[in-house]
Design an enzyme around this catalytic site. Structure first.
Site, short mmCIF file in Angstrom:
data_model
loop_
_atom_site.label_atom_id
_atom_site.label_comp_id
_atom_site.label_asym_id
_atom_site.label_seq_id
_atom_site.Cartn_x
_atom_site.Cartn_y
_atom_site.Cartn_z
CD GLU A 79 30.03 20.82 41.18
OE1 GLU A 79 28.97 20.52 40.61
OE2 GLU A 79 30.20 20.74 42.41
CD GLN A 90 57.62 23.61 27.64
OE1 GLN A 90 56.50 23.97 27.27
NE2 GLN A 90 58.72 24.03 27.07
CB ILE A 143 22.49 22.84 32.57
CG1 ILE A 143 21.99 24.20 33.11
CG2 ILE A 143 22.10 21.69 33.51
CD1 ILE A 143 22.67 24.69 34.37
CB THR A 144 26.65 18.85 33.14
OG1 THR A 144 27.75 19.75 33.29
CG2 THR A 144 27.16 17.48 32.71
C1 LIG Z 1 31.28 22.93 30.83
C2 LIG Z 1 30.46 23.54 31.91
C3 LIG Z 1 29.59 22.73 32.63
C4 LIG Z 1 28.80 23.28 33.64
N1 LIG Z 1 27.88 22.48 34.29
C5 LIG Z 1 27.01 23.08 35.14
C6 LIG Z 1 25.93 22.32 35.69
O1 LIG Z 1 25.78 21.12 35.43
N2 LIG Z 1 25.05 22.95 36.51
C7 LIG Z 1 25.17 24.28 36.81
O2 LIG Z 1 24.32 24.79 37.54
N3 LIG Z 1 26.18 25.03 36.31
C8 LIG Z 1 27.10 24.46 35.47
N4 LIG Z 1 28.12 25.22 34.93
C9 LIG Z 1 28.22 26.63 35.27
C10 LIG Z 1 29.42 26.97 36.14
O3 LIG Z 1 29.22 26.46 37.42
C11 LIG Z 1 29.65 28.50 36.11
O4 LIG Z 1 30.15 28.81 34.83
C12 LIG Z 1 30.59 28.94 37.18
O5 LIG Z 1 30.00 28.84 38.44
C13 LIG Z 1 31.07 30.38 36.99
O6 LIG Z 1 30.01 31.25 36.79
P1 LIG Z 1 30.07 32.34 35.61
O7 LIG Z 1 30.50 31.61 34.40
O8 LIG Z 1 28.82 33.10 35.59
O9 LIG Z 1 31.25 33.30 36.01
P2 LIG Z 1 31.13 34.66 36.85
O10 LIG Z 1 30.44 34.38 38.13
O11 LIG Z 1 30.60 35.73 35.99
O12 LIG Z 1 32.67 34.94 37.14
C14 LIG Z 1 33.54 35.54 36.18
C15 LIG Z 1 34.91 35.70 36.82
O13 LIG Z 1 34.79 36.58 37.96
C16 LIG Z 1 35.26 35.92 39.13
N5 LIG Z 1 34.49 36.33 40.28
C17 LIG Z 1 33.14 36.41 40.42
N6 LIG Z 1 32.82 36.82 41.66
C18 LIG Z 1 33.98 37.01 42.33
C19 LIG Z 1 34.31 37.42 43.65
N7 LIG Z 1 33.36 37.70 44.53
N8 LIG Z 1 35.63 37.48 43.98
C20 LIG Z 1 36.61 37.20 43.08
N9 LIG Z 1 36.34 36.81 41.82
C21 LIG Z 1 35.05 36.70 41.45
C22 LIG Z 1 35.11 34.44 38.85
O14 LIG Z 1 35.97 33.64 39.65
C23 LIG Z 1 35.48 34.38 37.36
O15 LIG Z 1 36.87 34.36 37.24
C24 LIG Z 1 28.92 24.67 33.94
C25 LIG Z 1 29.82 25.47 33.22
C26 LIG Z 1 30.57 24.92 32.21
C27 LIG Z 1 31.49 25.83 31.42
#
Ligand SMILES: Cc1cc2nc3c(=O)[nH]c(=O)nc-3n(C[C@H](O)[C@H](O)[C@H](O)COP(=O)(O)OP(=O)(O)OC[C@H]3O[C@@H](n4cnc5c(N)ncnc54)[C@H](O)[C@@H]3O)c2cc1C
Length: 404
Positions: free
Chosen positions: A384, A357, A163-164
């Protein structure tokens, strides 16, 4: 019918210059230091607060700009200065976006100013949706909110991650499942006011990029918030749950409504990074000589720059279109909000790599900012909504088929 125009108004141009000057004079010179320190850049936030850039007034001016372009314009300029510091400044706006999307006007007036505080008493806000087992799949949140009718309080339990401003924020907007069986239609957003017992900071994450922006866990252990902290109010929630239980279409899903509003702004941040890297690489290519001529005199370099500029401009057009559509209530029939963030995010990763590059060895070392811009850009294909999820939204919207 007004004639079509992409001209910015006098007001918008003035604000663009104001934010740009701050980015150029204050943010960019500090960017390297805060990336290395990997800490919240409090002195820069303070400077931004002093001039009114970090403030509820300015953020609401952006959010409620009639044509919707002020928000992406400000985001582009800040991220042009530095995306990590830009997010440290705009991170609280994510919390505000959660309130704007789901709250009543009274809730906005009560809690909005508290997302930013005052120059003498700066406050931060956070928007907490993601969980260890629910990132892309926001329908499976495990954080629950249970209503205690006797006390008119909601009791929230769960763990939020990545969470940011998470855990260091004064005010957290938390999305929780009220009726987990209904998936995202059974969720609601809650204000967790400053100093509420039970909310604590978990670990702070070390990251590849945007390192001046704090990313952390938020632990919610029997957090009790008053009934009026439910964004949108109980009546609206009960009606929404009743519709969902009857299998009827719901008008809003708490997290989704916020993301739709914020995606073009996030795309605009990516756009700011792309522009920074492109400008830097263009200047460099016009100065660096190899084989007795400027490297830009080679088509191999000049064409890269032409493509970079073209994709940056295309990103801006998609971002502005989506921001304008969102603000003027046009329906995103083809996932236009997702398109803007997807294209601008992937463009930033590509443009910053091209910039490295073009600069050769100088691009790869930390004396120049392009390697940092490349590291910063990568988050824009992840948070997002990942690029895959954006494609899913667009594909579903254009086909009408529930693609997996
Ligand atoms: C620096 C940072 C700041 C953030 N800030 C916030 C914030 O302020 N508030 C908040 O709530 N969250 C925040 N997040 C969380 C962020 O929104 C999630 O990391 C993001 O939504 C991806 O979720 P996950 O990491 O669980 O990946 P997963 O959902 O586990 O996905 C893993 C991979 O599988 C792929 N995938 C998953 N489902 C599918 C599908 N149905 N079809 C094809 N591909 C799929 C994804 O695209 C990805 O490549 C932050 C994350 C980071 C790293």
């Amino acid at each position: 019918m007004p004639e079509f125009s992409l001209d910015l108004s006098e007001d918008q141009l003035q604000i663009q210059k104001w934010v740009h000057d701050f980015a150029e004079d204050v943010i960019r010179p500090a960017a390297h230091e805060w990336d290395e320190r990997e800490e919240t850049p409090w002195p820069i936030i303070e400077e931004a607060a002093k001039i009114g850039l970090y403030s509820f007034d300015f953020m609401t001016q952006c959010f409620f700009d009639p044509g919707g372009l002020l928000l992406p314009i400000a985001n582009e300029e800040l991220a042009w200065g530095d995306a990590g510091i830009g997010l440290a400044i705009f991170g609280s706006a994510l919390g505000l976006a959660g309130i704007v999307a789901n709250g009543t006007p009274e809730q906005l007036m009560e809690w909005g100013p508290r997302c930013f505080g005052t120059p003498d008493d700066i406050q931060l806000a956070a928007f907490a949706v993601s969980e260890p087992d629910a990132g892309s799949d926001v329908s499976s949140l495990r954080t629950t909110a249970v209503y205690d009718e006797a006390k008119d309080e909601w009791v929230i339990n769960g763990t939020k991650t990545w969470i940011t401003n998470g855990g260091i924020a004064d005010l957290h907007v938390v999305v929780a499942a009220v009726d987990p069986a209904l998936g995202s239609r059974g969720q609601a957003s809650f204000i967790v006011p400053p100093k509420t017992p039970g909310l604590s900071a978990g670990q702070k994450f070390k990251k590849m990029g945007i390192r001046a922006s704090h990313t952390g866990e938020v632990i919610l252990d029997d957090v009790r918030v008053p009934g009026h902290c439910l964004l949108g109010g109980k009546e609206k929630l009960d009606a929404k749950l009743a519709r969902a239980r009857e299998g009827k279409r719901s008008n809003s899903q708490a997290a989704m409504a916020t993301f739709e509003a914020s995606r073009p702004s996030v795309g605009a941040q990516a756009l700011g990074i792309s522009r920074a890297a492109y400008e830097y690489a263009l200047d460099y290519a016009k100065e660096r000589k190899a084989f007795g001529r400027l490297i830009i005199e080679n088509q191999g370099i000049a064409f890269k720059l032409a493509d970079m500029k073209m994709r940056i401009d295309a990103s801006r057009l998609l971002v502005w279109r989506a921001a304008w559509m969102g603000r003027t209530g046009k329906e995103f029939v083809s996932g236009e909000g997702s398109m803007s963030k997807l294209y601008a995010g992937e463009t930033a990763v590509w443009v910053t790599e091209q910039a490295i590059q073009i600069m050769g060895g100088y691009g790869y070392i930390r004396e120049h900012p392009v390697e940092r811009w490349h590291r910063d850009s990568k988050i824009y294909t992840i948070f997002e909504g990942t690029s895959e999820i954006q494609r899913l939204i667009i594909a579903r919207a254009i086909s009408g088929i529930h693609i997996h």
